[in-house]
Design a protein around this motif. Sequence first.
Motif, mmCIF file in Angstrom:
data_model
loop_
_atom_site.group_PDB
_atom_site.id
_atom_site.type_symbol
_atom_site.label_atom_id
_atom_site.label_comp_id
_atom_site.label_asym_id
_atom_site.label_seq_id
_atom_site.Cartn_x
_atom_site.Cartn_y
_atom_site.Cartn_z
ATOM 1 N N PRO A 192 -1.208 -14.083 -9.423
ATOM 2 C CA PRO A 192 -0.708 -12.756 -9.808
ATOM 3 C C PRO A 192 -1.254 -11.585 -9.003
ATOM 4 C CG PRO A 192 -2.147 -13.701 -11.505
ATOM 5 C CD PRO A 192 -1.844 -14.786 -10.534
ATOM 6 N N HIS A 193 -2.429 -11.751 -8.391
ATOM 7 C CA HIS A 193 -2.998 -10.610 -7.652
ATOM 8 C C HIS A 193 -2.642 -10.623 -6.169
ATOM 9 C CE1 HIS A 193 -5.493 -10.746 -11.333
ATOM 10 N NE2 HIS A 193 -5.466 -9.442 -11.209
ATOM 11 N N THR A 194 -1.694 -11.495 -5.782
ATOM 12 C CA THR A 194 -1.288 -11.590 -4.376
ATOM 13 C C THR A 194 -0.852 -10.240 -3.812
ATOM 14 O OG1 THR A 194 -0.630 -13.900 -4.580
ATOM 15 C CG2 THR A 194 0.392 -12.649 -2.805
ATOM 16 N N GLN A 195 -0.149 -9.448 -4.619
ATOM 17 C CA GLN A 195 0.369 -8.173 -4.123
ATOM 18 C C GLN A 195 -0.743 -7.218 -3.693
ATOM 19 O OE1 GLN A 195 2.083 -5.576 -7.216
ATOM 20 N NE2 GLN A 195 1.328 -7.059 -8.736
ATOM 21 N N TYR A 196 -1.964 -7.463 -4.164
ATOM 22 C CA TYR A 196 -3.073 -6.570 -3.813
ATOM 23 C C TYR A 196 -3.913 -7.105 -2.647
ATOM 24 C CZ TYR A 196 -1.877 -4.989 -8.510
ATOM 25 O OH TYR A 196 -1.208 -4.548 -9.617
ATOM 26 N N ALA A 197 -3.542 -8.299 -2.134
ATOM 27 C CA ALA A 197 -4.390 -8.935 -1.121
ATOM 28 C C ALA A 197 -4.440 -8.131 0.173
ATOM 29 C CB ALA A 197 -3.895 -10.357 -0.837
ATOM 30 N N LEU A 198 -3.279 -7.680 0.642
ATOM 31 C CA LEU A 198 -3.245 -6.971 1.917
ATOM 32 C C LEU A 198 -4.027 -5.653 1.869
ATOM 33 C CD1 LEU A 198 -1.982 -8.176 4.413
ATOM 34 C CD2 LEU A 198 0.036 -6.751 4.056
ATOM 35 N N THR A 252 -6.407 -4.892 -0.139
ATOM 36 C CA THR A 252 -7.824 -5.258 -0.330
ATOM 37 C C THR A 252 -8.452 -5.655 1.001
ATOM 38 O OG1 THR A 252 -7.415 -5.992 -2.594
ATOM 39 C CG2 THR A 252 -9.373 -6.883 -1.501
ATOM 40 N N TYR A 253 -7.731 -6.484 1.764
ATOM 41 C CA TYR A 253 -8.225 -6.924 3.074
ATOM 42 C C TYR A 253 -8.431 -5.733 4.001
ATOM 43 C CZ TYR A 253 -8.198 -9.068 7.715
ATOM 44 O OH TYR A 253 -8.514 -9.422 9.003
ATOM 45 N N TYR A 254 -7.480 -4.805 4.003
ATOM 46 C CA TYR A 254 -7.565 -3.677 4.930
ATOM 47 C C TYR A 254 -8.492 -2.564 4.433
ATOM 48 C CZ TYR A 254 -4.545 -5.736 8.340
ATOM 49 O OH TYR A 254 -4.050 -6.572 9.319
ATOM 50 N N ILE A 255 -9.221 -2.836 3.379
ATOM 51 C CA ILE A 255 -10.391 -2.020 3.019
ATOM 52 C C ILE A 255 -11.664 -2.766 3.401
ATOM 53 C CG2 ILE A 255 -11.748 -1.121 1.086
ATOM 54 C CD1 ILE A 255 -9.065 -0.429 -0.282
ATOM 55 N N ILE A 256 -11.747 -4.035 3.005
ATOM 56 C CA ILE A 256 -12.980 -4.809 3.225
ATOM 57 C C ILE A 256 -13.219 -5.073 4.709
ATOM 58 C CG2 ILE A 256 -14.087 -7.046 2.834
ATOM 59 C CD1 ILE A 256 -12.771 -7.023 0.026
ATOM 60 N N ALA A 257 -12.198 -5.545 5.418
ATOM 61 C CA ALA A 257 -12.386 -5.898 6.832
ATOM 62 C C ALA A 257 -12.772 -4.682 7.681
ATOM 63 C CB ALA A 257 -11.132 -6.581 7.379
ATOM 64 N N PRO A 258 -12.086 -3.535 7.576
ATOM 65 C CA PRO A 258 -12.535 -2.381 8.356
ATOM 66 C C PRO A 258 -13.922 -1.881 7.955
ATOM 67 C CG PRO A 258 -10.255 -2.097 7.694
ATOM 68 C CD PRO A 258 -10.781 -3.291 6.938
ATOM 69 N N ALA A 259 -14.261 -1.998 6.672
ATOM 70 C CA ALA A 259 -15.598 -1.576 6.242
ATOM 71 C C ALA A 259 -16.670 -2.403 6.947
ATOM 72 C CB ALA A 259 -15.737 -1.700 4.724
ATOM 73 N N GLU A 260 -16.461 -3.717 6.986
ATOM 74 C CA GLU A 260 -17.433 -4.585 7.653
ATOM 75 C C GLU A 260 -17.409 -4.367 9.163
ATOM 76 O OE1 GLU A 260 -17.169 -8.647 6.340
ATOM 77 O OE2 GLU A 260 -17.163 -8.073 4.228
ATOM 78 N N LEU A 266 1.702 -6.184 7.997
ATOM 79 C CA LEU A 266 2.467 -7.048 7.099
ATOM 80 C C LEU A 266 2.634 -8.465 7.654
ATOM 81 C CD1 LEU A 266 5.176 -4.537 5.848
ATOM 82 C CD2 LEU A 266 3.439 -5.652 4.450
ATOM 83 N N ASN A 267 2.337 -8.662 8.940
ATOM 84 C CA ASN A 267 2.367 -10.013 9.512
ATOM 85 C C ASN A 267 1.390 -10.943 8.808
ATOM 86 O OD1 ASN A 267 4.109 -10.463 11.983
ATOM 87 N ND2 ASN A 267 3.239 -8.459 12.403
ATOM 88 N N ASP A 268 0.363 -10.372 8.206
ATOM 89 C CA ASP A 268 -0.708 -11.160 7.602
ATOM 90 C C ASP A 268 -0.506 -11.405 6.105
ATOM 91 O OD1 ASP A 268 -1.956 -11.009 10.101
ATOM 92 O OD2 ASP A 268 -3.023 -9.182 9.577
ATOM 93 N N VAL A 269 0.671 -11.064 5.592
ATOM 94 C CA VAL A 269 0.863 -11.078 4.140
ATOM 95 C C VAL A 269 0.648 -12.462 3.528
ATOM 96 C CG1 VAL A 269 3.374 -11.421 4.280
ATOM 97 C CG2 VAL A 269 2.393 -10.250 2.296
ATOM 98 N N PHE A 270 0.985 -13.541 4.243
ATOM 99 C CA PHE A 270 0.836 -14.892 3.686
ATOM 100 C C PHE A 270 -0.525 -15.525 4.006
ATOM 101 C CE2 PHE A 270 5.646 -15.062 4.387
ATOM 102 C CZ PHE A 270 5.923 -14.675 3.086
ATOM 103 N N THR A 271 -1.222 -14.989 5.008
ATOM 104 C CA THR A 271 -2.468 -15.622 5.449
ATOM 105 C C THR A 271 -3.718 -14.974 4.865
ATOM 106 O OG1 THR A 271 -2.387 -14.267 7.464
ATOM 107 C CG2 THR A 271 -1.532 -16.520 7.612
ATOM 108 N N VAL A 272 -3.643 -13.683 4.570
ATOM 109 C CA VAL A 272 -4.826 -12.943 4.104
ATOM 110 C C VAL A 272 -5.410 -13.466 2.782
ATOM 111 C CG1 VAL A 272 -5.362 -10.718 3.000
ATOM 112 C CG2 VAL A 272 -4.666 -10.792 5.396
ATOM 113 N N PRO A 273 -4.584 -13.824 1.772
ATOM 114 C CA PRO A 273 -5.185 -14.242 0.498
ATOM 115 C C PRO A 273 -6.177 -15.398 0.640
ATOM 116 C CG PRO A 273 -2.854 -13.785 0.191
ATOM 117 C CD PRO A 273 -3.103 -13.735 1.661
ATOM 118 N N ALA A 274 -5.844 -16.425 1.423
ATOM 119 C CA ALA A 274 -6.755 -17.567 1.596
ATOM 120 C C ALA A 274 -8.044 -17.135 2.292
ATOM 121 C CB ALA A 274 -6.078 -18.675 2.399
#
Length: 494
Positions: free
Chosen positions: A306-312, A314-322, A430-438
């Motif tokens: 259910p939280h898939t819609q928030y994955a992208l 979330t990733y584009y906050i965490i990854a740039p922060a690191e 958006l290219n990463d929409v299916f790969t980011v959650p894993a």
Amino acid sequence: MTTDLTNLTVAGIRDGFRKGDFSAREVADAFNAAVAAGKPLNAFLVETPEHAIAAAEEADRGRASGELRPLSGVPMGIKDLFCTAGYQTTAASHILEGFVPTYESTITAKLFGAGVGMLGKLNLDQFAMGSSNETSAFGNVISPWRRSDGGNAPLAPGGSSGGSSSAVAARMAPAATGTDTGGSIRQPAAFTGISGIKPTYGRCSRWGVVAFASSLDQAGPMARDVRDCAILLETMSGFDPKDSTSLDLPVPQWEAGLSGDLRGKKVGIPKEYRVDGMPAEIEALWQQGIAWAKDAGAEIVEVSLPHTQYALPTYYIIAPAEASSNLARYDGVRYGQRDLPDGANLQDMYAATRAAGFGGEVKRRILIGTYVLSAGFYDAYYTKAQKVRALIARDFERAFEQCDVLLTPTAPSAAFALGEKSADPLAMYLNDVFTVPASLAGLPAMSVPAGLDKQGLPLGLQIIGKPLDEQGVLNAGLAIEERAGFTARADKWW
């Protein structure tokens, strides 16, 4: 003979060399020639034919004396994110231009120790930030594929491991190393019709790999088929005390355990991966993958993440922060580029060096990351993103109570033309929409080529597994591979 050798897989080279069908030197010479002829693709930043030849001659001597290593006779390309002793390592950025490490990354040390020869260092998106290999400071990598409608527009090989995917697809290397932070092994593999696996976070050491986002980065192999990925992952994996996130666990014999028989297994289909605007071809390929999994004996179950819609986001906050934290080390003081304007103080030197050395996408992500880590926004963005990341991981845990692996598309489209999306960062992300959650959940996942779109371009299917179940992922990948029978390759135009 030369052309035949470059068509061989890693397993084919390893086994044929051992049987005496050809010498390791013949293999090295064939691939070195292919690398030299492949310059129009811009896949290699540094060519190292001497390294490949030295390893090959050692392999030939070893065969004569009966002292063979696991990968004797096999050459590979190395993504230029892996530090290689004595060879320039730039992460495709001007800020590291001229940097020659005095040490070897753990991954390359393992591969070279197993007998691998290095064909060269492969181009990538700068600091692994990108999905099309258009952010490299040393020019775009071009996919060997072309659209069948006669359009000659150069196509993206995917990213960030675009040099790796292009080199393997063009038969310039039988395999290559890649790194995957949000899909950078899987998406380029799908775009170029090859296989690639991102193992469980911690399986492969990150020591000596230029950091992008440390809680997400993971190395893995990219090769022509599933068996080659299993062979290489065995060598690349293992505990490393120099990496605090490395898993102290034995490395399974993944190649020996390969089986395309999925009887007794359940394959989960996440309903949230049917995103708005997904092309009909991607949906059709997914349905075909489901049919193949059934044919292999698997039971198909629908699951919810259910939280898939928030994955992208979330990733584009965490990854740039690191990234903002990791890239602060590039200041012009100790290594790499230094810009020192007349009369400049230390702060001016920092600013000038970073302005000249970092590319636009890297600067964008550093600014985003610095913003979300700032005092006024840390809780609103970064802390909240970490909480959502935990929810995404929990979604997967619950889904895996009902199934053994998940089957999804790898990317929402086939390869696009260079320049087609570079003006719109959000379209690119958006290219990463299916790969980011894993990636956010640290799970093993791989892409296998499964078909062609209407323009004759490769499409991939993704298998996501439980933590540490690379065997399950590889086996499901093999089942798809056996049934897809994907043998298409790019017509040589370069």
